[in-house]
Design a protein around this motif. Structure first.
Motif, PDB file in Angstrom:
ATOM      1  N   GLY A  34     -15.590 -30.111 -17.154  1.00 44.73           N
ATOM      2  CA  GLY A  34     -15.371 -29.510 -18.456  1.00 44.73           C
ATOM      3  C   GLY A  34     -16.646 -29.330 -19.249  1.00 44.73           C
ATOM      4  O   GLY A  34     -16.604 -28.937 -20.418  1.00 44.73           O
ATOM      5  N   SER A  63     -12.581 -32.579 -19.188  1.00 41.31           N
ATOM      6  CA  SER A  63     -11.648 -32.221 -18.114  1.00 41.31           C
ATOM      7  C   SER A  63     -11.664 -33.232 -16.984  1.00 41.31           C
ATOM      8  O   SER A  63     -11.372 -32.895 -15.838  1.00 41.31           O
ATOM      9  CB  SER A  63     -11.972 -30.823 -17.577  1.00 41.31           C
ATOM     10  N   ARG A  95     -11.323 -38.004 -22.277  1.00 42.79           N
ATOM     11  CA  ARG A  95     -11.419 -37.246 -23.524  1.00 42.79           C
ATOM     12  C   ARG A  95     -11.685 -38.202 -24.695  1.00 42.79           C
ATOM     13  O   ARG A  95     -10.840 -38.388 -25.566  1.00 42.79           O
ATOM     14  CB  ARG A  95     -10.134 -36.454 -23.756  1.00 42.79           C
ATOM     15  N   SER A 148      -3.923 -29.488 -17.262  1.00 43.57           N
ATOM     16  CA  SER A 148      -4.788 -29.824 -18.388  1.00 43.57           C
ATOM     17  C   SER A 148      -5.917 -30.727 -17.959  1.00 43.57           C
ATOM     18  O   SER A 148      -6.947 -30.806 -18.610  1.00 43.57           O
ATOM     19  CB  SER A 148      -3.982 -30.501 -19.501  1.00 43.57           C
ATOM     20  N   SER A 193     -10.159 -29.295 -13.151  1.00 38.64           N
ATOM     21  CA  SER A 193     -11.545 -28.968 -13.419  1.00 38.64           C
ATOM     22  C   SER A 193     -11.732 -27.501 -13.736  1.00 38.64           C
ATOM     23  O   SER A 193     -11.201 -26.643 -13.074  1.00 38.64           O
ATOM     24  CB  SER A 193     -12.370 -29.318 -12.181  1.00 38.64           C
ATOM     25  N   THR A 194     -12.515 -27.223 -14.766  1.00 41.33           N
ATOM     26  CA  THR A 194     -12.950 -25.861 -15.025  1.00 41.33           C
ATOM     27  C   THR A 194     -14.460 -25.783 -14.879  1.00 41.33           C
ATOM     28  O   THR A 194     -15.090 -24.815 -15.273  1.00 41.33           O
ATOM     29  CB  THR A 194     -12.548 -25.424 -16.444  1.00 41.33           C
TER      30      THR A 194
END
Length: 569
Positions: free
Chosen positions: A184, A201, A260, A551, A554-555
């Motif tokens: 993320g 992420s 997070r 959610s 991984s991005t």
């Protein structure tokens, strides 16, 4: 890439445990949440209590002592390949609070890779590593395209990493094989210690195991029976030492932890007490059917499928969407202590004071282990008996006398409710629903079938799979001295809890590039509330109504050094 005709001639199975690999089977087994989190380590502490808490995925028959026969006898696996009854584990992650207490950080999914290491160099995406010097006399014949790759023998186990490590040496393959990626965050580098930032992420903890074997021992202390290559990188097909001449499949872990949080240096702490990240390590115990993995090799590039297992012919028929519904086998053992499942804990379980930033670990010289194993049992009130799993009749209810829901449902709560209403049958469904009756409607108790998927745990109990029903499935309890075998002639008009809000009891895995591991049930219920049950000190599988799905995927565009891989998974 070889043509299919040439490939069929170029890849030769030598036996059930040995092949010549010309191409690169490369597939990824996906896992949902852990099967058990506890101070159990059958590799390092067989039969005893481990020094620190671990997060474990794989076979449901995980025990303090490992045997191959026990692993493959498990009723299920967290893996999305039904026959993979191996177990995989790393330390549990905690977060140190400002008040000095520790919060357990859930592992939300894991990926376990199987690679033919001879071809990993073809996937190299970063610069080469510092290599150890060697002479021809040091090298076994290896690294060639027709190198033999050996299957893991039954009983094989190994460890990568060192739970006491306090330094990092970039030229040491054992150190390089332990790493982290902060998902993320665009451009976040792969690091050898905890990232210096929050990972929106997921924090991805990575372990790459040695891929050279002595060919004799299933286990030696300190994993001396396995070794990294002598050169070309820890994750390469470089030459094996003469002492470990046999190439085995490369095994690589990714364990994902929710991260997070506002970043604070030293807040992340492994169960070992390490707040830097050097003590990350992984354990592996073999649980594949003997001779199965070599059957994948002849397919070569066809089975270099990454996450798309449906494209590998030997794996496709073995795929399952039920991994996240897997729970430990009934009567499993666990360490009876508070590991922080439902509340912060004052100190880490075991003798694990915080260390790392302040130097090496300083164990308490007066520490004495007082924790003990306990056998998990689910309490049922005296005078009642669990009968088993019963399917609801189509478009109706099997028990229509009374009903209720409770977000901390247990068999005892349901039975007490039904008993207070004068009923002799109680049934728990969908983890939170309770139904009562004296007779069954449009079905009979003779239809009870324990092969049905009554595999949802009770929201109010840890490790209670099978005791609180499933999707349109009741776990039935009967008051002693009552016998009901005939269906009622008519159905009650009692209002029913809507079943339209129910989701499938297992999350379906997909083959898209953005796959996430299948997740636990998505009920309309609110998140699991703390319970005063004695089991509240044990680590629960994910039974929250909130789905841990994409959610947490991984991005990031970060790539694992040495591997061609999807950017999102």
């Amino acid at each position: 890439m070889l043509s299919s005709a040439l490939l069929s001639l170029s890849v030769l199975a030598l036996s059930t445990n040995q092949v010549i690999a010309w191409t690169d089977p490369f597939f990824v087994i996906q896992h949902g949440p852990d099967i058990i989190t506890s101070r159990i380590d059958p590799v390092i502490s067989p039969g005893g209590i481990s020094s620190h808490v671990h997060s474990i995925v794989g076979s449901s028959s995980f025990k303090p002592t490992y045997t191959y026969d026990n692993s493959i006898a498990g009723k299920c696996t967290t893996a999305n390949i039904a026959i993979d009854h191996s177990n995989y584990w790393i330390p549990q992650l905690y977060r140190k609070r400002d008040d000095g207490k520790f919060d357990l950080v859930k592992m939300n999914r894991a990926n376990t890779y199987y690679l033919v290491s001879d071809s990993i160099s073809n996937y190299e995406t970063v610069c080469c590593f510092t290599c150890s010097s060697s002479t021809p006399s040091d090298l076994a014949q290896s690294g060639s395209q027709n190198e033999q790759v050996y299957d893991f023998p039954p009983g094989f186990r190994m460890v990568a990493g060192n739970p006491s490590r306090t330094t990092y040496n970039a030229s040491n393959y054992a150190d390089k094989a332990i790493s982290y990626v902060c998902l993320g965050v665009n451009g976040a580098p792969e690091t050898g210690e905890f990232p210096k930032q929050s990972c929106p992420s997921d924090l991805r903890a990575q372990v790459f195991f040695p891929n050279c074997w002595d060919g004799v021992n299933n286990w030696l202390p300190n994993s001396a029976h396995v070794h990294y290559p002598l050169s070309q990188g820890y994750n390469s097909g470089g030459p094996c030492p003469a002492s470990h001449p046999k190439r085995i499949l490369s095994v690589f872990y990714e364990f994902h932890f929710t991260d997070r949080f506002t970043y604070k240096d030293g807040a992340r702490v492994w169960a070992t007490g390490d707040d830097v990240g050097y003590s990350l390590h992984g354990d592996f115990t073999m649980g594949w059917p003997k001779g199965f993995l070599p059957k994948v090799f002849p397919y070569g590039e066809t089975c270099a499928v990454d996450f798309s297992l449906e494209n590998c012919p030997p794996l496709k028929p073995l795929m399952t969407t039920n991994g996240s519904a897997c729970r430990p086998d009934e009567g499993f053992q666990i360490v009876n202590e508070d590991i922080g499942t439902n509340n912060p804990i004052a100190k880490l379980p075991g003798d694990n004071p915080a260390w790392g930033r302040n130097g090496a670990k300083k164990p308490d010289p007066n520490y004495k282990e007082t924790a003990t194993f306990t056998t998990s049992t689910i309490p049922v009130p005296a005078g009642w008996t669990k009968l088993g799993c019963l399917a609801e009749p189509k478009g109706s209810r099997a028990l229509t006398g009374a009903s209720m829901t409770d977000q901390t449902m247990t068999p005892t709560k349901c039975i007490n409710f039904c008993s207070s209403k004068g009923f002799s049958l109680a049934g728990v469904e969908w983890s939170v629903e309770c139904y009562c009756g004296n007779t069954t409607t449009k079905t009979t108790l003779s239809a009870i079938n324990n092969n049905l998927a009554c595999n949802m745990p009770c929201n109010g109990l840890d490790y209670s799979a099978g005791y609180c029903g499933g999707s349109s499935l009741l776990t039935i309890y009967q008051k002693s001295g009552n016998s009901v075998s005939k269906a009622a002639s008519s159905s009650s008009s009692t209002s029913k809890i809507s079943s339209t809000s129910k989701a499938s009891s297992t999350s379906k895995a997909t083959s898209s590039a953005a796959k996430a591991t299948s997740t636990a049930r998505t009920s309309s219920a609110t998140s699991k509330a703390p319970t005063s049950s004695a089991k509240s000190t044990l680590q629960a599988k994910s039974t929250s109504s909130t789905s841990k799905t994409s959610s947490a995927t991984s991005t990031s565009t970060a790539k694992l050094a040495g591997h061609k891989r999807r950017e999102v998974h």
